[in-house]
Motif scaffolding. Structure first.
Motif, mmCIF file in Angstrom:
data_model
loop_
_atom_site.group_PDB
_atom_site.id
_atom_site.type_symbol
_atom_site.label_atom_id
_atom_site.label_comp_id
_atom_site.label_asym_id
_atom_site.label_seq_id
_atom_site.Cartn_x
_atom_site.Cartn_y
_atom_site.Cartn_z
ATOM 1 N N PHE A 15 71.803 -54.350 37.249
ATOM 2 C CA PHE A 15 71.702 -54.804 38.642
ATOM 3 C C PHE A 15 70.576 -55.821 38.820
ATOM 4 N N ILE A 16 69.496 -55.684 38.049
ATOM 5 C CA ILE A 16 68.440 -56.694 38.096
ATOM 6 C C ILE A 16 68.968 -58.034 37.586
ATOM 7 N N GLY A 17 69.717 -57.993 36.494
ATOM 8 C CA GLY A 17 70.312 -59.226 35.981
ATOM 9 C C GLY A 17 71.289 -59.846 36.961
ATOM 10 N N ASP A 18 72.052 -59.015 37.647
ATOM 11 C CA ASP A 18 72.983 -59.520 38.655
ATOM 12 C C ASP A 18 72.227 -60.202 39.788
ATOM 13 N N GLY A 19 71.079 -59.633 40.174
ATOM 14 C CA GLY A 19 70.261 -60.283 41.195
ATOM 15 C C GLY A 19 69.682 -61.604 40.720
ATOM 16 N N LEU A 20 69.286 -61.662 39.448
ATOM 17 C CA LEU A 20 68.760 -62.915 38.893
ATOM 18 C C LEU A 20 69.810 -64.015 38.885
ATOM 19 N N SER A 21 71.079 -63.639 38.726
ATOM 20 C CA SER A 21 72.150 -64.652 38.719
ATOM 21 C C SER A 21 72.253 -65.375 40.049
ATOM 22 N N VAL A 70 72.327 -72.851 52.375
ATOM 23 C CA VAL A 70 72.888 -72.369 51.112
ATOM 24 C C VAL A 70 71.798 -71.727 50.252
ATOM 25 N N ALA A 71 70.636 -72.373 50.180
ATOM 26 C CA ALA A 71 69.535 -71.820 49.383
ATOM 27 C C ALA A 71 69.050 -70.499 49.961
ATOM 28 N N SER A 72 68.935 -70.418 51.283
ATOM 29 C CA SER A 72 68.448 -69.197 51.931
ATOM 30 C C SER A 72 69.410 -68.038 51.724
ATOM 31 N N VAL A 73 70.704 -68.303 51.829
ATOM 32 C CA VAL A 73 71.701 -67.244 51.623
ATOM 33 C C VAL A 73 71.650 -66.742 50.180
ATOM 34 N N ALA A 74 71.508 -67.691 49.222
ATOM 35 C CA ALA A 74 71.449 -67.299 47.810
ATOM 36 C C ALA A 74 70.240 -66.414 47.517
ATOM 37 N N LEU A 75 69.126 -66.673 48.195
ATOM 38 C CA LEU A 75 67.926 -65.876 47.983
ATOM 39 C C LEU A 75 67.938 -64.580 48.794
ATOM 40 N N THR A 76 68.546 -64.622 49.970
ATOM 41 C CA THR A 76 68.521 -63.468 50.870
ATOM 42 C C THR A 76 69.427 -62.353 50.387
ATOM 43 N N TYR A 77 70.545 -62.699 49.783
ATOM 44 C CA TYR A 77 71.528 -61.668 49.411
ATOM 45 C C TYR A 77 70.948 -60.610 48.463
ATOM 46 N N PRO A 78 70.349 -60.986 47.303
ATOM 47 C CA PRO A 78 69.815 -59.925 46.429
ATOM 48 C C PRO A 78 68.649 -59.173 47.056
ATOM 49 N N LEU A 79 67.801 -59.889 47.817
ATOM 50 C CA LEU A 79 66.674 -59.210 48.462
ATOM 51 C C LEU A 79 67.157 -58.226 49.525
ATOM 52 N N SER A 80 68.212 -58.587 50.240
ATOM 53 C CA SER A 80 68.774 -57.685 51.247
ATOM 54 C C SER A 80 69.395 -56.458 50.597
ATOM 55 N N SER A 81 69.991 -56.637 49.430
ATOM 56 C CA SER A 81 70.575 -55.497 48.710
ATOM 57 C C SER A 81 69.496 -54.489 48.327
ATOM 58 N N VAL A 82 68.358 -55.002 47.829
ATOM 59 C CA VAL A 82 67.244 -54.117 47.480
ATOM 60 C C VAL A 82 66.721 -53.412 48.723
ATOM 61 N N ILE A 95 68.650 -59.886 30.734
ATOM 62 C CA ILE A 95 69.004 -61.265 30.414
ATOM 63 C C ILE A 95 70.503 -61.413 30.178
ATOM 64 N N PHE A 96 71.098 -60.490 29.434
ATOM 65 C CA PHE A 96 72.526 -60.649 29.146
ATOM 66 C C PHE A 96 73.375 -60.406 30.396
ATOM 67 N N SER A 97 72.960 -59.498 31.273
ATOM 68 C CA SER A 97 73.742 -59.233 32.493
ATOM 69 C C SER A 97 73.575 -60.330 33.535
ATOM 70 N N MET A 98 72.558 -61.189 33.356
ATOM 71 C CA MET A 98 72.381 -62.333 34.248
ATOM 72 C C MET A 98 73.569 -63.287 34.169
ATOM 73 N N TRP A 150 77.355 -63.743 37.172
ATOM 74 C CA TRP A 150 77.767 -64.643 38.262
ATOM 75 C C TRP A 150 76.924 -65.905 38.345
ATOM 76 N N ILE A 151 76.096 -66.173 37.353
ATOM 77 C CA ILE A 151 75.206 -67.329 37.469
ATOM 78 C C ILE A 151 75.989 -68.646 37.467
ATOM 79 N N GLY A 152 77.111 -68.680 36.759
ATOM 80 C CA GLY A 152 77.929 -69.896 36.758
ATOM 81 C C GLY A 152 78.540 -70.176 38.112
#
Length: 523
Positions: free
Chosen positions: A160-166, A396-408, A29-32, A35-37
């Motif tokens: 890294f999970i928090g970074d993906g949640l952001s 924009v929405a697809s890129v935001a969702l694809t980036y963390p999933l692609s990293s995993v 939660i704290f690492s989220m 980059w969420i802003g």
């Protein structure tokens, strides 16, 4: 003693294998907050470009501002270099989270306020807010991970999970927000000023998402406070410290053993040299040479003992006493030196090949960041708007969702890593990047513009490009990690330089040379 140390090591490992899920949750939660802003502003750009004075040029400005945030890590790095013992990550993290909370509240209230400068309106407050969010994100890279270094390795995964949640949370929110294209606008209406636009009717306004981000950042601040003070976290922290102290003691013990062994070997070498010198005085050096060398002459795979090097300088004057032995000594000595030279040349060739390999990886990584973090975000609206506001929104929405999933996905496929895979992924990403740039240059009338087929095509190309570029960046970084800490440092430098080059090169093409034309009308 060794048995006691082994038992203590087993106890430490057993403690470290136990995970506190409360602590793990707090870390996520704290690492989220990293980059969420910034991500919340980026996912709202399909609506912001129609409601702010800069129009489709807004992403280019935001891209430049986001790279100015690297000033923070640069100053922090200098402070850490000169005053390493005075730097403590926890106060910096508190400060960053407080800045993020205040910044998000200001974003929710003031994002649409403008100021007139030189007869033009500018979203100055939005720019300042974007800078501070970027500053928080960049500083999180150099503070969050060092802070978690005091915890067992399993908890670092939470960073890294928090970074993906952001990225996942704003991307999911914008999918729920949804917008419709609405009726086509007439050509006398200009999208860049948002007058008369009926192209967007979102489920909720950007203000609502920004207030949600404010609440999440406030929760992140509370989570870090609890993480820094909860007894369970303190116990994990102390357990890690104890493990570090134990490893330090064990390393010191091993180092003492190595030094003792090295000292014994040095004494043995000295005794051998003295023996060789005494044998020369007695006239028996030739027989010693025979024992050292001739036993290996008939075996072509044998290697001359290294101890012979110590005897050769002392025995040069007695070579003529036995011509047969002397000749065999000379031949074997030459062979030994030849093998040494060939081995050195082989190692030099391997080192050179290694340097070329990692140089190519660094250049590939730099190019990927130049395109994905610098060029493409700046021209995204020019590429997508001709296919409709909704296509832009979906992209924009697809890129935001694809980036963390692609990293995993890239991490999961790491066992199949190779330079060839990186090369093919990089090449294909260039092809999709060229297509995106071409549609932006041809704006407002690219192929299949204002059609459903075109909208599906452009969204798909952006998703494919994100997957390929992410795979290239992550795999190249993991391959560089195999070389050691130095290559990772260079990797970080190349990431920043590549991103800055891309954004600063594309900026004048948009604002000065007007290479990308804004659509007239709302589409």
């Amino acid at each position: 003693m060794n048995e006691n140390m082994k038992d203590e090591d087993d106890d430490v490992l057993q403690h470290r294998s136990k995970i506190s899920w409360l602590t793990f949750f707090l870390v996520c939660i704290f690492s989220m907050s990293s980059w969420i802003g910034t991500n919340s502003i980026w996912v709202e750009t399909p609506l912001l470009v129609t409601r702010t004075p800069n129009g489709l040029k807004l992403p280019a400005v935001l891209t430049i501002i986001s790279h100015l945030g690297t000033i923070g890590p640069a100053c922090y790095g200098l402070a850490y270099y000169y005053y390493p013992k005075k730097i403590n990550e926890a106060p910096f993290i508190y400060l960053l989270l407080i800045i993020a909370v205040i910044n998000s509240l200001a974003l929710a209230i003031l994002w649409n306020k403008t100021f007139t400068m030189s007869t033009f309106d500018h979203s100055i407050i939005l720019y300042i807010i974007a800078f501070f969010f970027s500053f928080v994100g960049c500083m999180s890279i150099v503070t969050f991970l060092p802070y978690m270094a005091d915890y067992p390795e399993i908890y670092i995964t939470g960073i890294f999970i928090g970074d993906g949640l952001s990225s996942l949370i704003p991307g999911t929110a914008i999918l729920i927000q949804d917008i419709t294209d609405g009726p086509k606008c007439h050509h006398h209406l200009n999208i860049s000023h948002g007058n008369g636009s009926t192209a967007d009717s979102p489920t909720f306004s950007p203000d609502a998402l920004f207030f949600v981000v404010f609440a999440l950042l406030l929760i992140s601040l509370i989570s870090f406070t609890l993480l820094d003070h909860l007894p369970s976290s303190v116990r994990i922290y102390n357990r890690k410290i104890q493990g570090n102290l134990f490893r330090m003691q064990r390393d010191d013990f091993n180092q003492a053993e190595i030094q003792h062994q090295t000292k014994n070997e040095a004494n043995a070498s000295t005794d051998t040299q003295m023996e060789c010198s005494e044998s020369e005085e007695d006239g028996h050096c030739s027989s010693m040479k025979s024992r050292l060398f001739t036993s290996h002459i008939d075996d072509e795979h044998s290697t001359t003992p290294k101890i012979a090097k110590f005897c050769l300088p002392f025995c040069e004057n007695t070579i003529d006493t036995d011509s047969g032995v002397s000749e065999r000594i000379r031949l074997d000595q030459d062979a030994f030196r030849t093998d040494d030279n060939q081995s050195n040349k082989t190692m030099e060739w391997v080192d050179q090949a290694d340097r070329q390999r990692y140089t190519i990886l660094l250049l590939t990584e730099g190019w990927a960041f130049c395109i994905s973090n610098g060029v493409l975000p700046s021209i995204q609206p020019f590429s997508c708007i001709p296919y409709g506001i909704r296509a832009y929104h979906r992209t924009v929405a697809s890129v935001a969702l694809t980036y963390p999933l692609s990293s995993v996905l890239a991490v999961l496929l790491f066992k199949y890593r190779s330079m060839t895979a990186v090369f093919y992924a990089s090449t294909l990403s260039r092809a999709t990047g060229i297509f995106i740039i071409t549609t932006a240059v041809m704006s407002p009338y690219p192929p299949l513009h204002n059609t459903a087929q075109g909208a599906i095509l452009i969204v798909s190309i952006w998703i494919i490009n994100t997957i390929l570029v992410t795979y290239t960046k992550v795999t190249a970084c993991l391959l560089l990690r195999e070389k050691g800490r130095v290559t990772l440092v260079w990797s970080g430098i190349v990431m920043v330089i590549g991103s800055c080059i891309g954004s600063f090169c594309i900026f004048p093409l948009i604002f000065t040379y007007h290479l990308f034309e804004e659509p007239v009308g709302c589409y």
